[in-house]
Design a protein around this motif. Structure first.
Motif, mmCIF file in Angstrom:
data_model
loop_
_atom_site.group_PDB
_atom_site.id
_atom_site.type_symbol
_atom_site.label_atom_id
_atom_site.label_comp_id
_atom_site.label_asym_id
_atom_site.label_seq_id
_atom_site.Cartn_x
_atom_site.Cartn_y
_atom_site.Cartn_z
ATOM 1 N N TYR A 1 7.904 17.290 -0.330
ATOM 2 C CA TYR A 1 7.945 16.901 1.077
ATOM 3 C C TYR A 1 6.863 15.856 1.325
ATOM 4 O O TYR A 1 5.671 16.177 1.347
ATOM 5 C CB TYR A 1 7.762 18.145 1.961
ATOM 6 C CG TYR A 1 8.682 19.290 1.533
ATOM 7 C CD1 TYR A 1 10.035 19.265 1.859
ATOM 8 C CD2 TYR A 1 8.188 20.345 0.761
ATOM 9 C CE1 TYR A 1 10.883 20.282 1.434
ATOM 10 C CE2 TYR A 1 9.026 21.365 0.329
ATOM 11 C CZ TYR A 1 10.368 21.330 0.665
ATOM 12 O OH TYR A 1 11.205 22.329 0.240
ATOM 13 N N GLU A 2 7.304 14.579 1.489
ATOM 14 C CA GLU A 2 6.351 13.468 1.488
ATOM 15 C C GLU A 2 5.884 13.062 2.882
ATOM 16 O O GLU A 2 6.707 12.761 3.759
ATOM 17 C CB GLU A 2 6.960 12.231 0.820
ATOM 18 C CG GLU A 2 5.940 11.064 0.736
ATOM 19 C CD GLU A 2 6.526 9.752 0.249
ATOM 20 O OE1 GLU A 2 7.756 9.590 0.297
ATOM 21 O OE2 GLU A 2 5.731 8.875 -0.154
ATOM 22 N N VAL A 3 4.573 13.024 3.062
ATOM 23 C CA VAL A 3 3.963 12.291 4.173
ATOM 24 C C VAL A 3 3.673 10.895 3.617
ATOM 25 O O VAL A 3 2.881 10.739 2.688
ATOM 26 C CB VAL A 3 2.671 12.964 4.667
ATOM 27 C CG1 VAL A 3 2.059 12.156 5.814
ATOM 28 C CG2 VAL A 3 2.953 14.401 5.116
ATOM 29 N N GLN A 4 4.338 9.898 4.196
ATOM 30 C CA GLN A 4 4.261 8.558 3.628
ATOM 31 C C GLN A 4 2.870 7.951 3.792
ATOM 32 O O GLN A 4 2.236 8.068 4.848
ATOM 33 C CB GLN A 4 5.305 7.650 4.312
ATOM 34 C CG GLN A 4 5.207 6.174 3.992
ATOM 35 C CD GLN A 4 5.678 5.833 2.583
ATOM 36 O OE1 GLN A 4 5.313 6.502 1.600
ATOM 37 N NE2 GLN A 4 6.480 4.802 2.468
ATOM 38 N N VAL A 5 2.409 7.323 2.732
ATOM 39 C CA VAL A 5 1.207 6.486 2.764
ATOM 40 C C VAL A 5 1.676 5.046 2.613
ATOM 41 O O VAL A 5 2.401 4.718 1.663
ATOM 42 C CB VAL A 5 0.228 6.876 1.639
ATOM 43 C CG1 VAL A 5 -0.887 5.839 1.497
ATOM 44 C CG2 VAL A 5 -0.356 8.260 1.892
ATOM 45 N N GLY B 1 0.801 -1.229 0.000
ATOM 46 C CA GLY B 1 0.000 0.000 0.000
ATOM 47 C C GLY B 1 0.822 1.261 0.000
ATOM 48 O O GLY B 1 0.429 2.276 0.581
ATOM 49 N N ASN B 2 1.953 1.229 -0.666
ATOM 50 C CA ASN B 2 2.816 2.418 -0.701
ATOM 51 C C ASN B 2 2.243 3.467 -1.657
ATOM 52 O O ASN B 2 1.854 3.181 -2.783
ATOM 53 C CB ASN B 2 4.233 2.032 -1.150
ATOM 54 C CG ASN B 2 5.264 3.104 -0.814
ATOM 55 O OD1 ASN B 2 4.943 4.292 -0.717
ATOM 56 N ND2 ASN B 2 6.515 2.679 -0.648
ATOM 57 N N SER B 3 2.159 4.677 -1.170
ATOM 58 C CA SER B 3 1.853 5.852 -1.980
ATOM 59 C C SER B 3 2.446 7.014 -1.193
ATOM 60 O O SER B 3 3.389 6.822 -0.408
ATOM 61 C CB SER B 3 0.349 5.991 -2.191
ATOM 62 O OG SER B 3 0.030 7.134 -2.989
ATOM 63 N N GLY B 4 1.949 8.194 -1.387
ATOM 64 C CA GLY B 4 2.498 9.308 -0.615
ATOM 65 C C GLY B 4 1.796 10.601 -0.957
ATOM 66 O O GLY B 4 1.307 10.780 -2.081
ATOM 67 N N VAL B 5 1.703 11.451 0.050
ATOM 68 C CA VAL B 5 1.169 12.803 -0.131
ATOM 69 C C VAL B 5 2.358 13.755 -0.095
ATOM 70 O O VAL B 5 3.006 13.902 0.951
ATOM 71 C CB VAL B 5 0.171 13.157 0.986
ATOM 72 C CG1 VAL B 5 -0.338 14.585 0.803
ATOM 73 C CG2 VAL B 5 -0.990 12.166 1.009
ATOM 74 N N LEU C 1 0.277 13.302 -5.458
ATOM 75 C CA LEU C 1 0.023 11.967 -4.922
ATOM 76 C C LEU C 1 0.855 10.964 -5.711
ATOM 77 O O LEU C 1 0.875 10.982 -6.940
ATOM 78 C CB LEU C 1 -1.463 11.607 -5.004
ATOM 79 C CG LEU C 1 -2.413 12.514 -4.208
ATOM 80 C CD1 LEU C 1 -3.861 12.064 -4.403
ATOM 81 C CD2 LEU C 1 -2.049 12.527 -2.715
ATOM 82 N N GLN C 2 1.522 10.090 -4.957
ATOM 83 C CA GLN C 2 2.514 9.199 -5.549
ATOM 84 C C GLN C 2 1.898 7.895 -6.048
ATOM 85 O O GLN C 2 1.093 7.271 -5.359
ATOM 86 C CB GLN C 2 3.573 8.884 -4.472
ATOM 87 C CG GLN C 2 4.711 7.999 -4.922
ATOM 88 C CD GLN C 2 5.600 7.596 -3.747
ATOM 89 O OE1 GLN C 2 5.115 7.266 -2.673
ATOM 90 N NE2 GLN C 2 6.902 7.648 -3.961
ATOM 91 N N ASP C 3 2.286 7.506 -7.240
ATOM 92 C CA ASP C 3 2.033 6.153 -7.739
ATOM 93 C C ASP C 3 3.279 5.331 -7.441
ATOM 94 O O ASP C 3 4.332 5.550 -8.037
ATOM 95 C CB ASP C 3 1.767 6.176 -9.248
ATOM 96 C CG ASP C 3 1.856 4.782 -9.866
ATOM 97 O OD1 ASP C 3 1.684 3.783 -9.130
ATOM 98 O OD2 ASP C 3 2.126 4.695 -11.084
HETATM 99 MG MG MG Z 1 5.623 6.598 -0.587
#
Ligand code: MG
Length: 243
Positions: free
Chosen positions: A125-129, A115-119, A225-227
């Motif tokens: 500046y990433e808040v990890q998802v 479930g890796n993504s990121g804001v 938003l990261q893919d």
């Molecule tokens: Mg990420």
């Protein structure tokens, strides 16, 4: 008598306070002439917020390479279709309050592949998802970490397949005319309503296995938003530019 001198001195000593975070106690107590706060209707979304996704379409988003955002919409959520690439807001933001809801897919993957993504605030500046429910990884890369810098204060994760929320306040870094950093980025995060990042001062932009220094950038940039190759879902995204 209003005097800012002691407060300004405090701001200089307490270095990462930026100008807008200096407390203003120069008003006499209970001064009825003090300006009233603007009225904001809180429900269902704050009336001064920019709605970035309400389930109806991807109009507020685009591909960082140009062109339309390529994520799918399914059951009122937008899905990071693996391989579709990152998406970013068409509008740019600096200081901002951001609400995001996300869901990690139910799968059997582990570590950074679950479930890796990121804001990404300001695309830097990433808040990890990540699914961090009974899924171990390096702490500064788990859910709600400021990736590579700050693990969350606690792990407030829900199970994959359940909706989770981030409520983020972000103070953008400031640079002078020569591109020198004058105030770092500062981030606070609530994960599912639990405080997990308490006014942390970022060392610079997010990177993998590195902590590079700041590089001057625009005062406002898109939220990205990261893919990361996982079918993470997002819904109910709104942002309030902060004055
Ligand atoms: Mg990420």
């Amino acid at each position: 008598m209003r005097t800012l001198a002691p407060l300004l001195a405090l701001a200089v000593v307490a270095a990462p306070l930026s100008a807008q975070q200096v407390p203003d106690i120069s008003w006499p107590v209970h001064d009825t002439t003090r300006p009233r706060p603007e009225v904001v209707r809180p429900d269902p979304v704050p009336s001064d917020a920019t709605v970035l996704f309400d389930g109806s379409g991807l109009d507020a988003w685009r591909s960082p390479e140009g062109g339309a955002a390529t994520w799918q919409i399914s059951d009122g959520a937008m899905v990071a279709v693996p391989g579709a690439g990152d998406i970013e807001t068409a509008e740019s933001f600096g200081d901002v309050q951001l609400h995001v809801e996300w869901m990690a897919p139910k799968d059997v993957k582990q570590g950074q592949n679950s479930g890796n993504s990121g804001v990404y605030l300001m695309k830097h500046y990433e808040v990890q998802v990540l699914n961090s429910y009974k899924n171990d990884t390096y702490p500064d890369g788990q859910a709600a970490a400021l990736y590579g810098q700050y693990p969350p204060l606690v792990n407030a994760s829900r199970a994959p397949g359940e909706w989770q929320s981030y409520d983020i306040t972000f103070r953008a870094p400031r640079f002078d005319g020569a591109g020198k950093l004058t105030s770092p980025a500062i981030v606070t995060v609530f994960h599912n309503g639990v405080l997990v990042q308490d006014h942390v001062v970022l060392t610079g932009p997010t990177a993998h296995r590195a902590r590079p220094p700041y590089e001057a950038h625009a005062a406002k940039l898109p939220i990205l938003l990261q893919d990361h190759g996982e079918a993470v879902r997002y819904r109910n995204i709104w942002a309030r530019p902060l004055k």
